[in-house]
Design an enzyme around this catalytic site. Sequence first.
Site, PDB file in Angstrom:
ATOM      1  N   TRP A 157       0.836  -1.199   0.000  1.00  0.00           N
ATOM      2  CA  TRP A 157       0.000   0.000   0.000  1.00  0.00           C
ATOM      3  C   TRP A 157       0.872   1.250   0.000  1.00  0.00           C
ATOM      4  O   TRP A 157       1.587   1.512   0.974  1.00  0.00           O
ATOM      5  CB  TRP A 157      -0.900   0.020   1.246  1.00  0.00           C
ATOM      6  CG  TRP A 157      -1.886  -1.106   1.246  1.00  0.00           C
ATOM      7  CD1 TRP A 157      -3.111  -1.116   0.661  1.00  0.00           C
ATOM      8  CD2 TRP A 157      -1.715  -2.394   1.855  1.00  0.00           C
ATOM      9  NE1 TRP A 157      -3.718  -2.330   0.854  1.00  0.00           N
ATOM     10  CE2 TRP A 157      -2.893  -3.144   1.590  1.00  0.00           C
ATOM     11  CE3 TRP A 157      -0.704  -3.017   2.586  1.00  0.00           C
ATOM     12  CZ2 TRP A 157      -3.077  -4.447   2.025  1.00  0.00           C
ATOM     13  CZ3 TRP A 157      -0.887  -4.322   3.012  1.00  0.00           C
ATOM     14  CH2 TRP A 157      -2.062  -5.021   2.731  1.00  0.00           C
ATOM     15  N   HIS A 179      -7.268   1.325   2.576  1.00  0.00           N
ATOM     16  CA  HIS A 179      -8.279   0.303   2.258  1.00  0.00           C
ATOM     17  C   HIS A 179      -9.415   0.348   3.297  1.00  0.00           C
ATOM     18  O   HIS A 179      -9.254   0.928   4.381  1.00  0.00           O
ATOM     19  CB  HIS A 179      -7.668  -1.104   2.203  1.00  0.00           C
ATOM     20  CG  HIS A 179      -6.823  -1.471   3.395  1.00  0.00           C
ATOM     21  ND1 HIS A 179      -6.089  -2.613   3.462  1.00  0.00           N
ATOM     22  CD2 HIS A 179      -6.581  -0.837   4.572  1.00  0.00           C
ATOM     23  CE1 HIS A 179      -5.450  -2.688   4.608  1.00  0.00           C
ATOM     24  NE2 HIS A 179      -5.730  -1.617   5.295  1.00  0.00           N
ATOM     25  N   ARG A 205      -4.478   6.409  -2.134  1.00  0.00           N
ATOM     26  CA  ARG A 205      -3.121   5.853  -2.261  1.00  0.00           C
ATOM     27  C   ARG A 205      -2.216   6.796  -3.022  1.00  0.00           C
ATOM     28  O   ARG A 205      -2.670   7.524  -3.913  1.00  0.00           O
ATOM     29  CB  ARG A 205      -3.182   4.510  -2.983  1.00  0.00           C
ATOM     30  CG  ARG A 205      -3.948   3.511  -2.153  1.00  0.00           C
ATOM     31  CD  ARG A 205      -3.742   2.124  -2.631  1.00  0.00           C
ATOM     32  NE  ARG A 205      -4.662   1.240  -1.912  1.00  0.00           N
ATOM     33  CZ  ARG A 205      -4.926   0.010  -2.273  1.00  0.00           C
ATOM     34  NH1 ARG A 205      -4.340  -0.502  -3.329  1.00  0.00           N
ATOM     35  NH2 ARG A 205      -5.761  -0.719  -1.573  1.00  0.00           N
ATOM     36  N   GLN A 219     -13.669   1.167  -2.376  1.00  0.00           N
ATOM     37  CA  GLN A 219     -13.562  -0.245  -1.994  1.00  0.00           C
ATOM     38  C   GLN A 219     -14.859  -0.672  -1.323  1.00  0.00           C
ATOM     39  O   GLN A 219     -15.570   0.160  -0.745  1.00  0.00           O
ATOM     40  CB  GLN A 219     -12.394  -0.481  -1.037  1.00  0.00           C
ATOM     41  CG  GLN A 219     -11.049  -0.551  -1.734  1.00  0.00           C
ATOM     42  CD  GLN A 219      -9.991  -1.278  -0.912  1.00  0.00           C
ATOM     43  OE1 GLN A 219     -10.169  -1.545   0.273  1.00  0.00           O
ATOM     44  NE2 GLN A 219      -8.880  -1.595  -1.554  1.00  0.00           N
ATOM     45  N   VAL A 262      -5.172 -12.144   6.771  1.00  0.00           N
ATOM     46  CA  VAL A 262      -5.973 -13.365   6.581  1.00  0.00           C
ATOM     47  C   VAL A 262      -5.055 -14.582   6.471  1.00  0.00           C
ATOM     48  O   VAL A 262      -3.907 -14.475   6.040  1.00  0.00           O
ATOM     49  CB  VAL A 262      -6.872 -13.275   5.316  1.00  0.00           C
ATOM     50  CG1 VAL A 262      -8.110 -12.465   5.580  1.00  0.00           C
ATOM     51  CG2 VAL A 262      -6.105 -12.740   4.123  1.00  0.00           C
ATOM     52  N   ALA A 316     -13.025 -12.322   5.568  1.00  0.00           N
ATOM     53  CA  ALA A 316     -13.014 -10.932   5.111  1.00  0.00           C
ATOM     54  C   ALA A 316     -12.825 -10.979   3.604  1.00  0.00           C
ATOM     55  O   ALA A 316     -12.086 -11.833   3.088  1.00  0.00           O
ATOM     56  CB  ALA A 316     -11.880 -10.165   5.780  1.00  0.00           C
TER      57      ALA A 316
HETATM   58  N1  DAH Z   1      -7.542  -4.611   1.780  1.00  0.00           N
HETATM   59  C1  DAH Z   1      -7.067  -5.288   0.600  1.00  0.00           C
HETATM   60  C2  DAH Z   1      -6.508  -4.275  -0.388  1.00  0.00           C
HETATM   61  O1  DAH Z   1      -6.705  -3.145  -0.231  1.00  0.00           O
HETATM   62  C3  DAH Z   1      -8.171  -6.077  -0.057  1.00  0.00           C
HETATM   63  C4  DAH Z   1      -8.548  -7.252   0.797  1.00  0.00           C
HETATM   64  C5  DAH Z   1      -7.838  -8.433   0.710  1.00  0.00           C
HETATM   65  C6  DAH Z   1      -9.590  -7.144   1.671  1.00  0.00           C
HETATM   66  C7  DAH Z   1      -8.142  -9.507   1.480  1.00  0.00           C
HETATM   67  C8  DAH Z   1      -9.916  -8.246   2.464  1.00  0.00           C
HETATM   68  C9  DAH Z   1      -9.168  -9.424   2.353  1.00  0.00           C
HETATM   69  O2  DAH Z   1     -10.911  -8.217   3.329  1.00  0.00           O
HETATM   70  O3  DAH Z   1      -9.504 -10.471   3.144  1.00  0.00           O
HETATM   71  O4  DAH Z   1      -5.823  -4.677  -1.302  1.00  0.00           O
END
Ligand code: DAH
Length: 348
Positions: A157, A179, A205, A219, A262, A316
């Site tokens: 990020w 995010h 970003r 998002q 995760v 998630a």
């Molecule tokens: N937050 C991640 C991004 O910005 C996207 C994401 C990935 C969200 C995996 C999730 C997850 O909830 O389990 O790239």
Amino acid sequence: MEDKIKNIQQDYKEKIDQAKSLKELDGIFLELFGKNGKLDQLPKEFKNLSPDKLRVVSPLFNQIKQELEKAIQRKREEVKEEIYKSLENEKFVRQPGRLQAKKRQGHLHPTTQLLNETIELFSKLGFERFDAPHIDTDEYNFELLNIPEGHPARDLWDTLYIDSEKYGIQPGKLLLRTHTSNGQIRAMRQLKPPMRVMIFDRCFRYENLDARHEHTLEQFEIVYIDKGVSMANLQYLSEYFFQGILGKDIKARLRPKYYPFVEPGAGVDGLCIFCKGKGCNVCGGTGWLELAGAGMIHPQVLKNGGIDPNEYSGIAWGVGPERMAMLKYGVEDIRLFKSGDLKFLEKY
Ligand code: DAH
């Protein structure tokens, strides 16, 4: 000359009498008094008359000129009177004025349309909206999601930090959320499991901008925590979403992918909407498009949210509504969404 004047008088008296509209009367007026009109031109011929004749013709001309002018005026009033009378019995129907008719009808932005469809889909399954701040702390956006300072995963990020010292906050600790995952821990701490939430809206970003990257992006994320939640739920929800937005024949596929919060983590692919799996330019010949990121919530993240990982498990799952809108509506450049270009917006 006297005859000529009298003939004009006769002819035009009759014409004026028979006129039925203001337009006709305007025409008659111009024929007589306009530039090159009959009465306008006549005095030019007076110069050939003898003084005696002139003494007779001149007053006659003036008298008839005035007479005709008055006759036209009188007839105008009469015609107007008749128009008013005929309108008295009319029933008026209101019609939109010109301004109103020209008023432009707006519509929702294509990203909002897609977001609304997504919200509706998950609402049907009992997911509720949960809001998280756009300006947030390093703690919620990174640390509590298993991304400590100095961890290489932070490179995923490119972050916009806020000059926080002036607010008495240590530098590097306040940022624009990268995010919607910044809402995960808050949701866990505020709501107790079983819980189903949707977190969505803008993220920011420090990107090199191109056709697929924007500094401000949408998002949409879900967090689902309960006893016995598994990867099977993830597979089902992914497919439910793709089919709801892109069409009944779009299957979902989970592929191992690393995200720090995760375990296991997954890249969620949807069957390519263009070739339906055969392989084409858009999907790079693979037949699949990566559309979402997801996984089983890491036990440490559950603990950070005050939830016992031995009792509960959770998933998630996050997606970019703009990326989905690009696919669904065939938009080639993500920058168009926030360009404010009406020609683009009016198409959707
Ligand atoms: N937050 C991640 C991004 O910005 C996207 C994401 C990935 C969200 C995996 C999730 C997850 O909830 O389990 O790239």
